[in-house]
Design an enzyme around this catalytic site. Structure first.
Site, PDB file in Angstrom:
ATOM      1  N   HIS A   1       0.866  -1.188   0.000  1.00 33.57           N
ATOM      2  CA  HIS A   1       0.000   0.000   0.000  1.00 33.57           C
ATOM      3  C   HIS A   1       0.902   1.237   0.000  1.00 33.57           C
ATOM      4  O   HIS A   1       2.023   1.186   0.519  1.00 33.57           O
ATOM      5  CB  HIS A   1      -0.838  -0.054   1.274  1.00 33.57           C
ATOM      6  CG  HIS A   1      -1.907   0.979   1.393  1.00 33.57           C
ATOM      7  ND1 HIS A   1      -1.650   2.261   1.794  1.00 33.57           N
ATOM      8  CD2 HIS A   1      -3.242   0.907   1.190  1.00 33.57           C
ATOM      9  CE1 HIS A   1      -2.790   2.931   1.834  1.00 33.57           C
ATOM     10  NE2 HIS A   1      -3.774   2.142   1.472  1.00 33.57           N
TER      11      HIS A   1
ATOM     12  N   ASP B   1       3.199  -4.585   7.934  1.00 30.41           N
ATOM     13  CA  ASP B   1       1.972  -3.792   7.846  1.00 30.41           C
ATOM     14  C   ASP B   1       0.787  -4.762   7.985  1.00 30.41           C
ATOM     15  O   ASP B   1       0.449  -5.466   7.035  1.00 30.41           O
ATOM     16  CB  ASP B   1       1.953  -3.066   6.494  1.00 30.41           C
ATOM     17  CG  ASP B   1       0.631  -2.350   6.248  1.00 30.41           C
ATOM     18  OD1 ASP B   1      -0.247  -2.369   7.145  1.00 30.41           O
ATOM     19  OD2 ASP B   1       0.482  -1.775   5.154  1.00 30.41           O
TER      20      ASP B   1
ATOM     21  N   GLN C   1      -4.476  -5.198   7.016  1.00 36.40           N
ATOM     22  CA  GLN C   1      -5.534  -6.105   6.545  1.00 36.40           C
ATOM     23  C   GLN C   1      -5.576  -7.391   7.351  1.00 36.40           C
ATOM     24  O   GLN C   1      -6.568  -8.115   7.292  1.00 36.40           O
ATOM     25  CB  GLN C   1      -5.315  -6.444   5.051  1.00 36.40           C
ATOM     26  CG  GLN C   1      -5.428  -5.263   4.119  1.00 36.40           C
ATOM     27  CD  GLN C   1      -6.850  -4.688   4.062  1.00 36.40           C
ATOM     28  OE1 GLN C   1      -7.833  -5.340   4.424  1.00 36.40           O
ATOM     29  NE2 GLN C   1      -6.961  -3.449   3.619  1.00 36.40           N
TER      30      GLN C   1
ATOM     31  N   LYS D   1     -10.296  -0.452  10.250  1.00 37.86           N
ATOM     32  CA  LYS D   1     -10.541  -1.674   9.459  1.00 37.86           C
ATOM     33  C   LYS D   1     -10.866  -2.852  10.371  1.00 37.86           C
ATOM     34  O   LYS D   1     -11.277  -3.905   9.908  1.00 37.86           O
ATOM     35  CB  LYS D   1      -9.316  -2.009   8.612  1.00 37.86           C
ATOM     36  CG  LYS D   1      -9.018  -0.958   7.536  1.00 37.86           C
ATOM     37  CD  LYS D   1      -7.894  -1.413   6.642  1.00 37.86           C
ATOM     38  CE  LYS D   1      -7.193  -0.271   5.945  1.00 37.86           C
ATOM     39  NZ  LYS D   1      -7.904   0.283   4.805  1.00 37.86           N
TER      40      LYS D   1
ATOM     41  N   CYS E   1      -4.698   2.410  -3.675  1.00 37.95           N
ATOM     42  CA  CYS E   1      -3.465   2.932  -3.055  1.00 37.95           C
ATOM     43  C   CYS E   1      -2.298   1.974  -3.254  1.00 37.95           C
ATOM     44  O   CYS E   1      -1.489   1.770  -2.337  1.00 37.95           O
ATOM     45  CB  CYS E   1      -3.659   3.221  -1.575  1.00 37.95           C
ATOM     46  SG  CYS E   1      -4.823   4.545  -1.276  1.00 37.95           S
TER      47      CYS E   1
HETATM   48  C1  LIG Z   1      -2.356  -2.890   3.547  1.00 42.85           C
HETATM   49  C2  LIG Z   1      -2.698  -1.512   4.009  1.00 42.85           C
HETATM   50  N1  LIG Z   1      -1.763  -0.771   4.621  1.00 42.85           N
HETATM   51  C3  LIG Z   1      -2.022   0.457   5.086  1.00 42.85           C
HETATM   52  C4  LIG Z   1      -3.255   1.027   4.922  1.00 42.85           C
HETATM   53  C5  LIG Z   1      -3.470   2.420   5.427  1.00 42.85           C
HETATM   54  O1  LIG Z   1      -4.401   2.456   6.455  1.00 42.85           O
HETATM   55  P1  LIG Z   1      -4.733   3.913   7.080  1.00 42.85           P
HETATM   56  O2  LIG Z   1      -5.196   4.749   5.929  1.00 42.85           O
HETATM   57  O3  LIG Z   1      -5.802   3.648   8.060  1.00 42.85           O
HETATM   58  O4  LIG Z   1      -3.473   4.401   7.666  1.00 42.85           O
HETATM   59  C6  LIG Z   1      -4.252   0.320   4.265  1.00 42.85           C
HETATM   60  C7  LIG Z   1      -5.571   0.944   4.010  1.00 42.85           C
HETATM   61  O5  LIG Z   1      -6.191   0.729   2.998  1.00 42.85           O
HETATM   62  C8  LIG Z   1      -3.971  -0.989   3.810  1.00 42.85           C
HETATM   63  O6  LIG Z   1      -4.897  -1.719   3.191  1.00 42.85           O
END
Ligand SMILES: Cc1ncc(COP(=O)(O)O)c(C=O)c1O
Length: 413
Positions: free
Chosen positions: A126, A204, A207, A230, A370
């Site tokens: 992401h 990270d 998900q 999430k 993203c």
């Molecule tokens: C794999 C992953 N990392 C990071 C994020 C970023 O999350 P946030 O916007 O809540 O920081 C997302 C959000 O879509 C994601 O799917």
């Protein structure tokens, strides 16, 4: 064709008030939990109760409300830490996963990464797990390198070994579950190999935390980031679990109130963990809400949440095969995936797909999610994406399949 009558492992839709909503007289088919989850009544009630009965600033007040608010916030931290197998003092609240990753890139990266070093990430990240490393590498003169994603949406441990053998990798950062491909990465392996090679690791888990049991202690990364909204919690709160030795040696990320022990005219000293990394008034209501969310998930049991989503993904993969012109992206089986399915529908742009299924109240995402470098790797401008939460069941998949068939009719494909 699989039968829609098969029972779901979880049957919890009634716990989520939003599903009482009708749009144009029809129910909501929410298949966008990878973007954000819906919230159970208990989370909404916890936030409401906090503001109605306990609201005060935390950590400083001696009066009853302030003590209650502090206990609610710090109690939530304890439960959030336990939920992910972390320790309370090394569980830092941030605004979201993005801020958690930036915290590491700034507070650890600026001290430990320099010219001649490499940061190794993957093509399936992401933007939140790309851009902070781009900024770090631009500033420090380090090199940003990528592990490839195979046509089936997977990483290669051999390539990881080859990269680590170059001897210059300071940090490996990788998604636990891809928000586009659904791939569940072998993070314990990745962390173990990186650690043996002397590299620091950041996973990270944005998900993963909402949909499978997580034990950061057993997985062993130096940093594990995830995001509350999430995981059935409110927006505005994320989590960073860090290794104590690293956190203790790191400089603070942001300076201000609450993160200090003493402040003199020229210099300051830092508060203990985790508060050293929580400058300013904390997101108290959001912390309380996230505490209620992990209580709810713990009540469901994360093994059941995972089993439920695996069953739904298996059913969805099967039913998507019935729709002519659908190409599913990512691993072939539900065992290898989290609750995310990206797909293309031949002859219809993903944005049009999302738009057309919305006519049936089916909420899916279309776009680059993203993950623009991954789109480039896959050779697609965008994908359509359906993703699941504990409140979904087979009827949602059936609604999607029906809406896709109608979309094909509209486009005459
Ligand atoms: C794999 C992953 N990392 C990071 C994020 C970023 O999350 P946030 O916007 O809540 O920081 C997302 C959000 O879509 C994601 O799917």
């Amino acid at each position: 064709m699989a039968t829609a009558a098969a029972p779901s492992i979880l049957d919890v839709r009634a716990d989520f008030p939003i599903f009482g909503r009708r749009i144009d007289g029809r129910p909501l088919v929410y298949l966008d939990s990878a973007a954000t989850s819906q919230k159970p009544e208990s989370v909404i009630a916890a936030i409401d109760d906090y503001y109605r009965r306990h609201n005060a600033n935390i950590h400083r007040g001696v009066y009853t409300l302030a003590q209650e608010a502090t206990e609610m916030f710090e109690g939530a931290r304890e439960r959030v830490a336990a939920f992910a197998g972390g320790q309370t003092e090394t569980t830092i609240f941030t605004r979201n996963a993005t801020e958690a990753i930036n915290l590491v890139a700034y507070a650890w990266g600026r001290e430990h990464v320099g010219p001649g070093d490499a940061v190794l990430i993957t093509q399936m990240e992401h933007h939140s797990n790309i851009v902070p490393w781009q900024l770090l590498c631009e500033e420090t003169g380090a090199e940003l390198r990528y592990l490839d994603v195979s046509d089936e949406g997977k990483l290669s441990l051999e390539q990881l070994d080859a990269e680590l053998a170059r001897g210059d990798v300071k940090l490996v950062a990788c998604a636990h579950i891809s928000n586009v491909l659904g791939t569940i990465n072998p993070v314990a392996e990745i962390v173990g190999r990186a650690r043996s090679a002397g590299a620091v690791t950041l996973i990270d888990g944005s998900q993963a935390a909402p949909q499978m049991p997580i034990d950061v202690g057993a997985l062993g990364p130096d940093f594990y980031a995830w995001t509350g909204h999430k995981a059935l919690g409110p927006t505005g709160i994320g989590v960073l679990h860090g290794r104590r030795e690293l956190l203790e040696r790191m400089r603070p990320f942001l300076g201000g109130g609450d993160m200090i022990r003493t402040v003199d005219f020229q210099r300051s000293t830092w508060n203990d963990l985790p508060w050293k990394f929580e400058a300013g008034t904390s997101m108290v209501a959001e912390g309380v809400g996230l505490g209620a969310a992990v209580d709810y998930l713990t009540g469901l049991q994360m093994e059941s949440v995972r089993a439920h989503e695996r069953e739904l993904v298996g059913y969805a993969l099967e039913r998507l095969r019935e729709v002519a012109g659908v190409r599913v992206i990512g691993p072939r089986t539900a065992e290898e995936r989290g609750g995310v399915i990206s797909f293309e529908l031949e002859g219809i742009h993903p944005h049009d797909v999302a738009d057309l299924v919305n006519r049936e109240n089916v909420c899916i995402r279309a776009g680059h999610h993203c993950a623009m470098p991954l789109m480039r790797r896959l050779g697609v401008p965008a994908t359509a994406r359906a993703s699941f939460g504990p409140y979904n069941d087979r009827s949602d998949v059936d609604a999607l399949i029906g809406a896709l068939a109608q979309a094909r009719q509209v486009f005459g494909v």
